[in-house]
Design a protein around this motif. Structure first.
Motif, mmCIF file in Angstrom:
data_model
loop_
_atom_site.group_PDB
_atom_site.id
_atom_site.type_symbol
_atom_site.label_atom_id
_atom_site.label_comp_id
_atom_site.label_asym_id
_atom_site.label_seq_id
_atom_site.Cartn_x
_atom_site.Cartn_y
_atom_site.Cartn_z
ATOM 1 N N ILE A 1 17.219 33.901 79.090
ATOM 2 C CA ILE A 1 16.349 34.084 77.838
ATOM 3 C C ILE A 1 17.215 32.488 77.046
ATOM 4 O O ILE A 1 18.208 32.305 77.275
ATOM 5 C CB ILE A 1 17.399 35.121 76.628
ATOM 6 C CG1 ILE A 1 17.823 36.162 76.737
ATOM 7 C CG2 ILE A 1 17.396 34.504 75.329
ATOM 8 C CD1 ILE A 1 17.956 37.999 76.787
ATOM 9 N N MET B 1 18.003 30.470 73.701
ATOM 10 C CA MET B 1 18.776 30.058 72.691
ATOM 11 C C MET B 1 19.090 28.573 72.217
ATOM 12 O O MET B 1 18.943 27.355 73.117
ATOM 13 C CB MET B 1 20.055 30.443 73.176
ATOM 14 C CG MET B 1 20.175 31.795 73.335
ATOM 15 S SD MET B 1 21.205 32.433 74.436
ATOM 16 C CE MET B 1 22.486 31.975 72.725
ATOM 17 N N CYS C 1 16.044 33.354 69.481
ATOM 18 C CA CYS C 1 16.079 33.453 70.956
ATOM 19 C C CYS C 1 14.763 33.753 71.492
ATOM 20 O O CYS C 1 13.833 34.286 70.989
ATOM 21 C CB CYS C 1 16.830 34.575 70.943
ATOM 22 S SG CYS C 1 18.839 34.230 70.544
#
Length: 160
Positions: free
Chosen positions: A58, A60, A73
């Motif tokens: 992910i 971020m 995100c």
């Protein structure tokens, strides 16, 4: 990390192959919103498919929203299934805090692909033959022909 709050469709469900987004609000161990990130502090998140262990990173990006720090995100998963999200924070002194988020993210199959879908053919009295350089199913009169199509997306995920 276990006090972190998340909002957005991407933290609940997704479609294979598509980019999905959500916003994460980091909080301290007492549940208070974080106003700043500490120097040297690194936040990481990933999804882990519960049956296969396949991992999805992910991305971020920290953003300021009023007085709070938020993370924008996004991720892209290619395998359909149920994923668990793990969030970790590496502090300046090297100490790592991590937590599994309580909710799962369900990744659904994408748009059906004719190239990846599966055709199953069966008959009581027939056979494959070549005619004009094409494979042809030859049947005798009165034969039963059963066709079954298993639709899949372009990543091979079955649709149920």
């Amino acid at each position: 990390p276990n006090q972190t709050k998340m909002e957005g469709e991407g933290c609940k469900k997704a479609v294979a192959g598509c980019v999905h987004e959500f916003v994460m609000e980091p909080r301290d161990k007492y549940g208070n919103s974080r106003l700043v990130l500490q120097s040297g502090e690194k936040w990481n998140a990933e999804l882990v498919e519960v049956n296969t262990g396949e991992k999805v990173k992910i991305d971020m990006k920290p953003v300021k929203s009023g007085k709070k720090v938020l993370f924008h995100c996004d991720y892209r998963a290619f395998k359909a299934g149920k994923y668990e999200m793990t969030l970790s924070v590496t502090e300046e002194d090297g100490m790592v805090l991590s937590a599994a988020m309580p909710n799962h993210i369900v990744v659904l199959p994408g748009i059906t692909s004719g190239k990846k879908s599966i055709l199953t053919v069966s008959t009581t009295n027939g056979y494959w033959t070549m005619r004009d350089q094409k494979k042809v199913w030859q049947l005798k009169a009165g034969s039963n022909l059963n066709l079954a199509v298993q639709s899949c997306d372009k990543f091979g995920n079955y649709k149920r």
